[in-house]
Design a protein around this motif. Structure first.
Motif, short mmCIF file in Angstrom:
data_model
loop_
_atom_site.label_atom_id
_atom_site.label_comp_id
_atom_site.label_asym_id
_atom_site.label_seq_id
_atom_site.Cartn_x
_atom_site.Cartn_y
_atom_site.Cartn_z
N UNK A 54 32.17 70.51 21.46
CA UNK A 54 30.35 70.56 21.90
C UNK A 54 30.02 70.94 21.31
N UNK A 55 30.22 72.28 20.52
CA UNK A 55 29.98 73.59 19.42
C UNK A 55 29.16 73.58 19.99
N UNK A 56 28.37 74.02 21.75
CA UNK A 56 27.23 74.43 21.76
C UNK A 56 27.27 76.21 22.09
N UNK A 57 26.03 76.93 21.23
CA UNK A 57 25.68 77.65 21.30
C UNK A 57 24.66 78.53 23.12
N UNK A 58 24.05 77.82 23.77
CA UNK A 58 23.44 78.02 24.69
C UNK A 58 24.38 77.62 25.70
N UNK A 59 24.62 77.95 27.33
CA UNK A 59 25.15 77.16 28.51
C UNK A 59 23.58 78.20 29.89
N UNK A 60 23.68 78.14 30.56
CA UNK A 60 23.07 78.77 31.79
C UNK A 60 21.89 79.19 31.61
N UNK A 61 21.39 79.26 29.70
CA UNK A 61 19.52 80.13 29.39
C UNK A 61 20.42 81.08 29.28
N UNK A 62 21.94 81.72 28.61
CA UNK A 62 22.21 82.56 27.84
C UNK A 62 23.81 82.57 27.23
N UNK A 63 23.81 83.29 25.97
CA UNK A 63 24.70 82.75 25.04
C UNK A 63 26.38 81.97 25.59
N UNK A 64 26.82 80.99 24.74
CA UNK A 64 27.63 80.52 25.04
C UNK A 64 29.19 82.14 25.01
N UNK A 65 30.32 81.88 25.91
CA UNK A 65 31.25 83.43 25.62
C UNK A 65 31.91 83.51 24.16
N UNK A 66 32.34 82.32 23.48
CA UNK A 66 32.11 82.73 21.59
C UNK A 66 31.42 82.64 21.16
N UNK A 67 29.99 82.98 21.78
CA UNK A 67 28.76 82.68 20.19
C UNK A 67 28.68 84.72 20.89
N UNK A 68 28.79 85.20 21.95
CA UNK A 68 28.56 86.52 22.90
C UNK A 68 29.84 86.90 22.63
N UNK A 69 30.90 86.88 22.09
CA UNK A 69 31.88 87.78 22.20
C UNK A 69 32.66 86.93 20.68
N UNK A 70 33.73 85.91 20.39
CA UNK A 70 34.48 85.08 19.34
C UNK A 70 35.22 83.63 20.24
N UNK A 71 36.08 83.45 19.73
CA UNK A 71 36.18 81.94 20.02
C UNK A 71 37.45 81.87 20.68
N UNK A 72 38.32 83.28 20.31
CA UNK A 72 39.58 83.83 20.82
C UNK A 72 39.32 84.63 22.48
#
Length: 256
Positions: A54-72
């Protein structure tokens, strides 16, 4: 992993604990199952948010995991949360070996190719379909993507107690669909600051939703009807099911 499980409504874990309470089981008898389904759900969100999904950058009011860190890191965190879920279901406090095997098998079916993963696959396929999905098709999709884990969560208390899960399964089937309709309504009318995620993505992608097919008022009425249906299935439990009734009403009254 800890970041991914933070926040959220904890509805699935709540259902495990509350259905166990129907049968007189204390929270410590069911807490590992509640934690397991929350880990499984969190893994699905981490992977669902990836650019390949879904290529989302926001989840539960904070950056998604792959945005905060990386896809791997996101893939590995999700994988580890999934396996942790099944590790938690091995907890002897949940009961006999047969009971634990039933919980493991049930969660595997609910989360795999017959349940949540199937729903996600249907959702992805819908993005490239030549025509929007019908109401029946969306209902089937969401019965897997959202409903399957909610059903497992509501049945878990009965499984741990060695009781008949049929009324709770029927309750959860109606509840899961009402939950998704409420999500579609929030996607149309909600506020990103309250929901903690991006809105209007399905509409922008031209995907059919319960709101697009039923209209806003029609979707609200359908959700209310499903909550009434869910409540009716709790009749065998009398007043002990009051909290589960309140949960069903919360599902369609929430703003996140």
């Amino acid at each position: 992993m800890r970041y991914a499980v933070g926040g959220g409504k904890r509805l699935r874990g709540f259902l495990v604990l509350e259905t166990a309470a129907l049968f007189g089981l204390p929270p410590e008898r069911a807490i590992s199952a509640a934690a397991a389904v929350e880990c499984l759900h969190a893994y699905s969100l981490v992977h669902d948010d990836l650019p390949c999904m879904d290529d989302d950058d926001l989840r539960r009011g904070q950056p998604t995991v792959h945005v905060k860190w990386d896809e791997a890191t996101a893939v590995l965190a999700g994988d580890a949360l999934q396996t942790l879920a099944f590790e938690l279901l091995c907890d002897p406090d949940l009961g006999s070996a047969e009971t634990r095997i039933a919980l493991v098998r049930g969660l595997a079916v609910a989360s795999g190719a017959e349940g949540m993963v199937l729903g996600q696959a249907l959702d992805i396929a819908a993005e490239s379909a030549s025509a929007p999905l019908t109401l029946d098709q969306i209902t089937r999709l969401q019965a897997g993507k959202t409903g399957a884990l909610i059903r497992w969560s509501a049945e878990a208390g009965a499984v741990i107690a060695g009781a008949d899960a049929a009324p709770l399964r029927a309750y959860a089937t109606a509840l899961g669909l009402a939950f998704q309709i409420a999500d579609d309504i929030l996607d149309e009318t909600g506020d990103e600051a309250q929901t903690g995620k991006r809105l209007h993505k399905d509409a922008d992608a031209g995907k059919a939703t319960f709101v697009s097919l039923l209209g806003l008022e029609g979707a609200r009425q359908r959700a209310c009807d499903l909550v009434a249906e869910a409540e009716s299935h709790l009749a065998p439990y009398g007043d002990t099911a009051k909290t589960l009734i309140d949960a069903a009403r919360f599902v369609i009254a929430r703003d996140s």
